[in-house]
Design a protein around this motif. Structure first.
Motif, PDB file in Angstrom:
ATOM      1  N   GLU A 198     -28.739  41.772 -98.805  1.00  0.00           N
ATOM      2  CA  GLU A 198     -29.267  43.046 -99.297  1.00  0.00           C
ATOM      3  C   GLU A 198     -29.619  43.980 -98.139  1.00  0.00           C
ATOM      4  OE1 GLU A 198     -29.281  44.010-102.300  1.00  0.00           O
ATOM      5  OE2 GLU A 198     -30.290  45.923-101.933  1.00  0.00           O
ATOM      6  N   ILE A 199     -30.169  43.430 -97.063  1.00  0.00           N
ATOM      7  CA  ILE A 199     -30.501  44.249 -95.885  1.00  0.00           C
ATOM      8  C   ILE A 199     -29.240  44.824 -95.265  1.00  0.00           C
ATOM      9  CG2 ILE A 199     -31.469  44.181 -93.552  1.00  0.00           C
ATOM     10  CD1 ILE A 199     -33.430  42.053 -94.575  1.00  0.00           C
ATOM     11  N   GLU A 200     -28.171  44.010 -95.172  1.00  0.00           N
ATOM     12  CA  GLU A 200     -26.909  44.504 -94.601  1.00  0.00           C
ATOM     13  C   GLU A 200     -26.317  45.620 -95.455  1.00  0.00           C
ATOM     14  OE1 GLU A 200     -25.405  40.399 -92.395  1.00  0.00           O
ATOM     15  OE2 GLU A 200     -24.572  40.999 -94.336  1.00  0.00           O
ATOM     16  N   ARG A 201     -26.371  45.423 -96.806  1.00  0.00           N
ATOM     17  CA  ARG A 201     -25.868  46.491 -97.681  1.00  0.00           C
ATOM     18  C   ARG A 201     -26.704  47.754 -97.545  1.00  0.00           C
ATOM     19  NH1 ARG A 201     -24.951  42.069-101.268  1.00  0.00           N
ATOM     20  NH2 ARG A 201     -27.000  42.390-102.210  1.00  0.00           N
ATOM     21  N   SER A 202     -27.993  47.625 -97.395  1.00  0.00           N
ATOM     22  CA  SER A 202     -28.864  48.795 -97.259  1.00  0.00           C
ATOM     23  C   SER A 202     -28.552  49.551 -95.972  1.00  0.00           C
ATOM     24  CB  SER A 202     -30.331  48.362 -97.268  1.00  0.00           C
ATOM     25  OG  SER A 202     -30.649  47.726 -98.476  1.00  0.00           O
ATOM     26  N   MET A 203     -28.312  48.817 -94.874  1.00  0.00           N
ATOM     27  CA  MET A 203     -27.963  49.463 -93.606  1.00  0.00           C
ATOM     28  C   MET A 203     -26.645  50.229 -93.716  1.00  0.00           C
ATOM     29  SD  MET A 203     -30.295  48.978 -91.280  1.00  0.00           S
ATOM     30  CE  MET A 203     -31.668  47.891 -90.881  1.00  0.00           C
ATOM     31  N   GLU A 204     -25.640  49.603 -94.389  1.00  0.00           N
ATOM     32  CA  GLU A 204     -24.342  50.271 -94.557  1.00  0.00           C
ATOM     33  C   GLU A 204     -24.479  51.513 -95.429  1.00  0.00           C
ATOM     34  OE1 GLU A 204     -21.635  46.181 -94.271  1.00  0.00           O
ATOM     35  OE2 GLU A 204     -21.814  47.288 -96.148  1.00  0.00           O
ATOM     36  N   LEU A 205     -25.279  51.399 -96.516  1.00  0.00           N
ATOM     37  CA  LEU A 205     -25.485  52.555 -97.380  1.00  0.00           C
ATOM     38  C   LEU A 205     -26.195  53.670 -96.633  1.00  0.00           C
ATOM     39  CD1 LEU A 205     -25.355  53.865-100.174  1.00  0.00           C
ATOM     40  CD2 LEU A 205     -27.514  52.723-100.738  1.00  0.00           C
ATOM     41  N   TYR A 206     -27.157  53.315 -95.788  1.00  0.00           N
ATOM     42  CA  TYR A 206     -27.885  54.329 -95.010  1.00  0.00           C
ATOM     43  C   TYR A 206     -26.931  55.076 -94.077  1.00  0.00           C
ATOM     44  CZ  TYR A 206     -31.533  56.325 -92.044  1.00  0.00           C
ATOM     45  OH  TYR A 206     -32.340  57.179 -91.363  1.00  0.00           O
ATOM     46  N   ALA A 207     -26.014  54.324 -93.426  1.00  0.00           N
ATOM     47  CA  ALA A 207     -25.053  54.969 -92.526  1.00  0.00           C
ATOM     48  C   ALA A 207     -24.095  55.874 -93.282  1.00  0.00           C
ATOM     49  CB  ALA A 207     -24.270  53.898 -91.762  1.00  0.00           C
TER      50      ALA A 207
END
Length: 293
Positions: A45-54
């Motif tokens: 979930e953290i990795e997906r959140s970072m990608e979505l933020y970018a």
């Protein structure tokens, strides 16, 4: 479950995604993710959140820039020999290449346009086109530099926020540890080494009133174990061993005081070396420290 939740909330998963961990800490996170589905799900979930933020903060050139470049190409890429020259003859505008004049032969020289004018016009368009392309290249390069700096600033901001959260948790943990030493309901039991490991020592803080057990990791001196094993704390209650949870060495655990499972009554405490994840019953020949109350 409380131990897993505390590990997730420690902020180490966010630092793992950002690449801000040592090699040993990365291996610990990967081991935890393999053993505990909750840790693996939180990490994903953290990795997906970072990608979505970018993706949300991605910057693309304005559509007007593309139209300007295409219009400039269409205007200036014509052959110089196809430029139309207009000559004013007898008050009428005549296109030199599109139709032939019907004036007498002796007037044709007057309709010839000097090539010098065409060369000047052609040179102007060439220089204008070259300047436009140069300006476009400079603008794209500048935009790329600004975009990279913006991304770096955003990463720095995320890193600072994670550091702030980690510092806040450390301060809160220190307050909790201080409260243990100030609370008269806690008693501190010094577990001494067995004949197998006579130099080993460990301090356990136990409050029967609050049913809380904590291990002092700061002053622990236990034998070195490999990554496939863990220490397991046991309480002897009513002549039966009671599992109080597992823990790693002080180097792998960042907390000075580690909270273990709850118990309200105990006649003794002991620590054994068990396979990672713990055992149902203690391995008696692997006991390293113990103490009776």
């Amino acid at each position: 479950m409380e131990e897993i939740r505390a590990y997730i909330e420690s902020g180490i998963l966010e630092l793992y995604v950002l690449g801000d961990l040592s090699a040993e800490e990365k291996l610990q996170v990967e081991d935890m993710a393999q053993q505990h589905p909750q840790v693996k799900a939180e990490l994903d979930e953290i990795e997906r959140s970072m990608e979505l933020y970018a993706d949300l903060h991605d910057i693309e050139p304005a559509p007007e820039m593309r139209d300007r470049v295409l219009n400039s190409l269409l205007t200036n890429l014509g052959d110089d020999r196809n430029l139309k020259t207009v000559q004013h003859v007898n008050g009428n505008n005549v296109t030199a290449q599109n139709f032939r004049p019907t004036q007498p032969e002796h007037n044709r020289e007057a309709r010839v346009v000097p090539m010098a004018q065409t060369s000047i016009s052609s040179g102007f368009y060439k220089y204008a086109f070259a300047a436009s392309v140069l300006l476009l290249c400079v603008s794209v390069a500048a935009l790329g530099i600004v975009y990279k700096r913006l991304q770096y600033s955003q990463q720095q901001l995320v890193s600072l926020r994670l550091s702030e959260q980690k510092f806040t948790r450390q301060v809160s943990q220190m307050d909790t540890e201080l409260s243990v030493f100030r609370d008269p309901s806690y008693q501190f039991i010094r577990l001494k080494g067995t004949p197998k490991t006579p130099a080993s020592v460990l301090t356990v803080a136990w409050s029967a009133k609050k049913r809380k057990v904590m291990v002092d990791m700061h002053d622990a001196e236990l034998p070195v174990i490999d990554k496939d094993h863990q220490y397991q704390l046991w309480a002897i209650a009513d002549s039966k061993p009671v599992d109080l949870g597992v823990f790693d060495s002080a180097v792998a655990d960042s907390a000075d005081m580690k909270l273990m499972k709850s118990i309200s009554t105990a006649q003794a405490f002991a620590v054994t070396i068990e396979p990672r994840g713990g055992s149902i019953n203690p391995t008696m020949n692997q006991m390293v420290v113990m103490a009776s109350l």
